[in-house]
Scaffold this motif. Sequence first.
Motif, PDB file in Angstrom:
ATOM      1  N   ARG A 362      -4.104   1.993  -4.024  1.00 35.28           N
ATOM      2  CA  ARG A 362      -3.580   0.850  -4.769  1.00 35.28           C
ATOM      3  C   ARG A 362      -2.790  -0.114  -3.900  1.00 35.28           C
ATOM      4  O   ARG A 362      -2.926  -1.329  -4.010  1.00 35.28           O
ATOM      5  CB  ARG A 362      -2.686   1.326  -5.930  1.00 35.28           C
ATOM      6  N   ALA A 363      -1.923   0.432  -3.049  1.00 33.67           N
ATOM      7  CA  ALA A 363      -1.075  -0.426  -2.228  1.00 33.67           C
ATOM      8  C   ALA A 363      -1.879  -1.245  -1.215  1.00 33.67           C
ATOM      9  O   ALA A 363      -1.371  -2.235  -0.688  1.00 33.67           O
ATOM     10  CB  ALA A 363      -0.020   0.403  -1.507  1.00 33.67           C
ATOM     11  N   LEU A 364      -3.118  -0.821  -0.944  1.00 33.39           N
ATOM     12  CA  LEU A 364      -3.926  -1.488   0.072  1.00 33.39           C
ATOM     13  C   LEU A 364      -4.790  -2.605  -0.509  1.00 33.39           C
ATOM     14  O   LEU A 364      -5.432  -3.346   0.233  1.00 33.39           O
ATOM     15  CB  LEU A 364      -4.832  -0.469   0.772  1.00 33.39           C
ATOM     16  N   VAL A 365      -4.778  -2.729  -1.847  1.00 28.06           N
ATOM     17  CA  VAL A 365      -5.554  -3.802  -2.474  1.00 28.06           C
ATOM     18  C   VAL A 365      -4.930  -5.157  -2.163  1.00 28.06           C
ATOM     19  O   VAL A 365      -5.625  -6.158  -1.985  1.00 28.06           O
ATOM     20  CB  VAL A 365      -5.650  -3.572  -4.003  1.00 28.06           C
ATOM     21  N   SER A 366      -3.599  -5.192  -2.071  1.00 26.61           N
ATOM     22  CA  SER A 366      -2.896  -6.454  -1.773  1.00 26.61           C
ATOM     23  C   SER A 366      -3.229  -6.912  -0.346  1.00 26.61           C
ATOM     24  O   SER A 366      -3.569  -6.113   0.521  1.00 26.61           O
ATOM     25  CB  SER A 366      -1.398  -6.289  -1.937  1.00 26.61           C
ATOM     26  N   GLN A 367      -3.079  -8.212  -0.125  1.00 22.09           N
ATOM     27  CA  GLN A 367      -3.383  -8.817   1.177  1.00 22.09           C
ATOM     28  C   GLN A 367      -2.430  -8.292   2.246  1.00 22.09           C
ATOM     29  O   GLN A 367      -1.312  -7.888   1.959  1.00 22.09           O
ATOM     30  CB  GLN A 367      -3.273 -10.348   1.056  1.00 22.09           C
ATOM     31  N   VAL A 368      -2.902  -8.307   3.504  1.00 25.24           N
ATOM     32  CA  VAL A 368      -2.060  -7.839   4.616  1.00 25.24           C
ATOM     33  C   VAL A 368      -0.926  -8.805   4.871  1.00 25.24           C
ATOM     34  O   VAL A 368      -1.033  -9.989   4.607  1.00 25.24           O
ATOM     35  CB  VAL A 368      -2.896  -7.661   5.901  1.00 25.24           C
TER      36      VAL A 368
END
Length: 368
Positions: A362-368
């Motif tokens: 889930r936390a990796l869905v957001s942009q870098v």
Amino acid sequence: MSLRILVVGAGIAGLAAARGLRVAGFRPEVVEALPATVVPGAGIYLPGNASRALRLLGLDVPLRPLGDLIFRQVFLDTRGRDLFEMDVAGLWAGVGESRALSRADLQQVLLTGVGGEVRFETEVRDVQIVDGAAKVEFGTGAVTEYDLVVGADGRRSLIRDKVGLGGPATPTGQIVYRSVVTGGPPLTDWTGMLGRRSSFVAMPMGGRRLYCHADETAPDSPNPEDPRARLRELFGSWGGPIPAILDKIEKVQVARTDEVILPSWSKGPVVLVGDAAHATAPTLAQGAAMSFEDGWVLGQELRSASGDIPAALRAYEDRRRPRCSEVRERTRERDRARDVPPSLRDPMLRRRGARIFSDHYRALVSQV
């Protein structure tokens, strides 16, 4: 501002860093100790955030014809019975496609994005920080000064050692087996089977080939002399697609996995990227994705800092460290699930596995 930049290592992390720097307007040199004829074997699985990072790097178009798209992950018990499924396409909707492909094909795409020559068979012997610059001694004895050195030389990084950024990698106790199988069962999904302290994953990677990734937790055991025989010993009694896959397996690569945890990723004009900075076990298939993101962020922060290299390296680490720490913690969490007796674990996974395993990303869905 024109900076003299050296990227050490032409694997996934080094080529991603070189591309990220190139996109940001820099012209790094890239060196690799191995010869160009050494081609990475086996396959690789790239989740949606890896595809998004490749899109930022401008490398998504040449990737599209390669490998096979993965829309679903299916988890089975050792008898081949359903545990749960993950909607991979839904998880990464709006982020990027998930894909399995040959590592050699990915390497070729990354090489074309460097924008300059990679100097293969060029060994770095030493790095010293002198008056704010990095003096690099090559295997030939030649010494060249750089404004920035990017250490992308993996878990056992020489650059990390030479500039004193941390000790050796820490073994996880896990042994990984990788193979590409032709003519195996016709799988259309990423298919994973969970045992006790072991797992076996197979996925389509195009051309009637399957990429297979198996592992066992065996901290006190030596690497097997015959990896193919060890796979049969470990998984020969399992059901589902495993018997048909084992029947077709020919070559098997063996590796031990490590973690790298450092107090800092940079010192003066030297910075680490990829596994040299934050290696984990490969359970979440995030090693390449984290390297792609590292390369993009490093280039952007260096451009924004207008030549203030220490400020750029601090900003790069501030942006990347929380995300990489999240990957490490979720990786450990999933690996711990292997140590739970299947009689307790499997009923729980049938009820809640899709939510638990999806939450790892889930936390990796957001942009870098």
